[in-house]
Design a protein around this motif. Structure first.
Motif, short mmCIF file in Angstrom:
data_model
loop_
_atom_site.label_atom_id
_atom_site.label_comp_id
_atom_site.label_asym_id
_atom_site.label_seq_id
_atom_site.Cartn_x
_atom_site.Cartn_y
_atom_site.Cartn_z
N LYS A 1 33.01 22.90 27.13
CA LYS A 1 33.61 22.32 28.34
C LYS A 1 34.04 23.39 29.33
O LYS A 1 33.85 23.26 30.54
CB LYS A 1 34.81 21.46 27.95
CG LYS A 1 35.49 20.76 29.13
CD LYS A 1 36.63 19.88 28.65
CE LYS A 1 37.31 19.19 29.83
NZ LYS A 1 38.44 18.32 29.37
N TYR A 2 34.66 24.45 28.81
CA TYR A 2 35.16 25.54 29.65
C TYR A 2 34.44 26.84 29.33
O TYR A 2 34.19 27.14 28.15
CB TYR A 2 36.66 25.75 29.43
CG TYR A 2 37.53 24.57 29.77
CD1 TYR A 2 37.82 24.24 31.10
CD2 TYR A 2 38.09 23.78 28.76
CE1 TYR A 2 38.64 23.16 31.41
CE2 TYR A 2 38.90 22.70 29.06
CZ TYR A 2 39.18 22.40 30.39
OH TYR A 2 39.98 21.33 30.69
N PRO A 3 34.14 27.66 30.34
CA PRO A 3 33.42 28.92 30.09
C PRO A 3 34.36 30.03 29.60
O PRO A 3 34.55 31.05 30.25
CB PRO A 3 32.83 29.25 31.46
CG PRO A 3 33.81 28.68 32.43
CD PRO A 3 34.32 27.42 31.79
N ILE A 4 34.93 29.82 28.43
CA ILE A 4 35.88 30.79 27.88
C ILE A 4 35.62 30.99 26.40
O ILE A 4 35.45 30.03 25.65
CB ILE A 4 37.34 30.33 28.12
CG1 ILE A 4 38.34 31.38 27.59
CG2 ILE A 4 37.61 28.97 27.51
CD1 ILE A 4 39.78 31.10 28.00
N PHE A 5 35.54 32.27 26.00
CA PHE A 5 35.40 32.64 24.59
C PHE A 5 36.73 33.21 24.11
O PHE A 5 37.45 33.85 24.86
CB PHE A 5 34.35 33.74 24.40
CG PHE A 5 32.93 33.37 24.70
CD1 PHE A 5 32.58 32.19 25.35
CD2 PHE A 5 31.90 34.25 24.35
CE1 PHE A 5 31.27 31.88 25.63
CE2 PHE A 5 30.57 33.95 24.63
CZ PHE A 5 30.26 32.77 25.27
N GLN A 6 37.02 33.00 22.84
CA GLN A 6 38.13 33.68 22.17
C GLN A 6 37.54 34.87 21.43
O GLN A 6 36.60 34.72 20.68
CB GLN A 6 38.85 32.71 21.24
CG GLN A 6 39.66 33.35 20.13
CD GLN A 6 38.96 33.16 18.80
OE1 GLN A 6 38.53 32.06 18.45
NE2 GLN A 6 38.81 34.25 18.04
N GLY A 7 38.05 36.05 21.69
CA GLY A 7 37.47 37.26 21.11
C GLY A 7 37.54 37.27 19.59
O GLY A 7 38.46 36.72 18.98
N GLY A 8 36.54 37.92 18.98
CA GLY A 8 36.50 38.05 17.53
C GLY A 8 37.33 39.25 17.09
O GLY A 8 36.83 40.37 17.04
N GLY B 1 36.70 25.54 24.60
CA GLY B 1 36.09 26.86 24.73
C GLY B 1 35.19 27.16 23.54
O GLY B 1 34.76 26.25 22.83
N LEU B 2 34.91 28.44 23.33
CA LEU B 2 34.13 28.86 22.17
C LEU B 2 35.02 29.71 21.28
O LEU B 2 35.34 30.85 21.61
CB LEU B 2 32.90 29.68 22.58
CG LEU B 2 32.02 30.09 21.39
CD1 LEU B 2 31.19 28.90 20.90
CD2 LEU B 2 31.10 31.25 21.75
N GLY B 3 35.44 29.14 20.14
CA GLY B 3 36.19 29.91 19.17
C GLY B 3 35.25 30.82 18.38
O GLY B 3 34.09 30.48 18.16
N ILE B 4 35.76 31.96 17.96
CA ILE B 4 34.93 32.93 17.24
C ILE B 4 35.67 33.47 16.03
O ILE B 4 36.81 33.93 16.13
CB ILE B 4 34.54 34.10 18.17
CG1 ILE B 4 33.70 33.59 19.35
CG2 ILE B 4 33.77 35.17 17.40
CD1 ILE B 4 33.37 34.64 20.38
N ILE B 5 35.01 33.40 14.86
CA ILE B 5 35.55 33.95 13.62
C ILE B 5 35.12 35.41 13.51
O ILE B 5 33.96 35.74 13.74
CB ILE B 5 35.01 33.16 12.41
CG1 ILE B 5 35.50 31.71 12.45
CG2 ILE B 5 35.40 33.83 11.10
CD1 ILE B 5 34.79 30.81 11.47
N SER B 6 36.04 36.28 13.16
CA SER B 6 35.70 37.69 12.98
C SER B 6 35.20 37.95 11.56
O SER B 6 35.84 37.57 10.59
CB SER B 6 36.91 38.58 13.23
OG SER B 6 36.64 39.92 12.84
N ALA B 7 34.02 38.60 11.46
CA ALA B 7 33.46 38.95 10.16
C ALA B 7 33.70 40.42 9.84
O ALA B 7 33.06 40.98 8.95
CB ALA B 7 31.96 38.66 10.15
N ALA B 8 34.63 41.04 10.54
CA ALA B 8 34.83 42.48 10.40
C ALA B 8 35.29 42.90 9.02
O ALA B 8 35.12 44.05 8.63
CB ALA B 8 35.82 42.98 11.45
N SER B 9 35.89 41.97 8.27
CA SER B 9 36.36 42.33 6.93
C SER B 9 35.20 42.67 6.00
O SER B 9 35.35 43.42 5.03
CB SER B 9 37.15 41.17 6.32
OG SER B 9 36.30 40.07 6.04
#
Length: 314
Positions: free
Chosen positions: A13-20, A38-46
């Motif tokens: 709906k909105y052009p916004i991402f949540q940073g990983g 928006g676009l939620g993002i899961i961090s795989a950095a672990s």
């Protein structure tokens, strides 16, 4: 209502991402942002495959909307994480620290949109040639690992360099920042620090309070000596690390100093030993809100700013 090509591409709906954000961006935060439009993002950095798979499953139980997974290409288990995202058929993969060229065909075949984070126009062009669907141009105002260029200078040069959508990141916290990003040619934004104080963000109370109390000069960049600069809040750890960089300590000892310090901040709220990553917009974040409130407030303000800008046009 603001609707851009990235909304159409991803079905958001909105052009916004949540940073990983490493150790921070989990399923609950990502799902909340996606539910907010928006676009939620899961961090795989672990690098923990079981944890990442579990987080993807949890996010899917919390939302039927698109969400992504962020992969640091210099991290651990990258090949296996790339395969896991393919098997899980996540909607989006964002990447950092390089060009994801070797994984792009596999992801595209699985129907995954590939959106790398880039610190330069040259890397943006390489990623486009590799098949990226869009790029995130992140300036050095952001928290965590940073490049040399500012968002204001970087975004328009990346926009000029590529023929795919550009998402602006770094130094954006409200509707004014989003409107500015649009004027620079971006068709969306990515925010990290603003979401640290979201009600759904599972960081320590100490971490949230430090963000809420921060001002415009609250951050420091360390790690340049090792070639991996990081922006974080000024703290006993970050000041001590900055001092050590200019001492005769070995690079190996310097690198060891930072091991585990983000987890100490995120999980334990350790004010002395923790590294509290944050961007330069910390001084603009002054209250805790739900992800829904954050997203809706930002885009309500963006519309006001863009409409107000018309008064300057004669």
């Amino acid at each position: 209502m603001i609707y851009t090509p990235i909304c159409e591409m991803l079905g958001i709906k909105y052009p916004i991402f949540q940073g990983g954000m490493a150790h921070i961006s989990d399923a609950h935060l990502a799902a909340a942002v996606s539910e907010a439009g928006g676009l939620g993002i899961i961090s795989a950095a672990s690098g923990d495959l079981e944890w990442i798979a579990n987080q993807i499953d949890i996010a899917r139980s919390l939302t039927d909307k698109p969400f992504g997974v962020n992969i640091m290409l210099l991290g651990q288990n990258v090949d296996k994480i790339a395969e896991l995202c393919t098997e899980k058929k996540v909607a989006v993969v964002t990447t950092g620290a390089g060009n994801p060229e070797r994984y792009v065909p596999m992801w595209k075949e699985a129907g995954i949109k590939v959106i790398p984070v880039v610190p330069s126009a040259s890397l943006a062009k390489l990623c486009m040639r590799s098949g990226a669907d869009a790029v995130i141009a992140e300036g050095g105002e952001s928290g965590g690992h940073v490049g040399d260029m500012t968002t204001m200078a970087l975004v328009p040069q990346v926009v000029n360099a590529v023929d795919i959508p550009v998402i602006a990141a770094g130094g954006i916290a409200d509707g004014r920042g989003v409107a500015a990003a649009f004027m620079l040619g971006a068709c969306g934004v990515q925010l990290g620090t603003r979401f640290l104080t979201a009600e759904e963000c599972n960081i320590s109370r100490t971490y949230k309070d430090k963000i809420l109390k921060a001002n415009d000069t609250a951050t420091i960049v360390t790690g340049k000596r090792l070639g991996h600069p990081v922006r974080s809040l000024k703290s006993p750890f970050s000041r001590g690390y900055a001092k050590a960089e200019y001492s005769d300590i070995s690079d190996e000892e310097l690198e060891a100093m930072a091991v585990g310090t983000l987890r100490l901040a995120v999980c334990d709220g350790d004010e002395k030993k923790g590294c509290f990553l944050a961007g330069q917009i910390s001084g603009l974040v002054n209250r805790e809100q739900s992800c829904k409130e954050i997203v809706e407030e930002i885009f309500s303000e963006t519309e006001i700013v863009l409409n107000g800008a018309k008064k300057w046009v004669k």
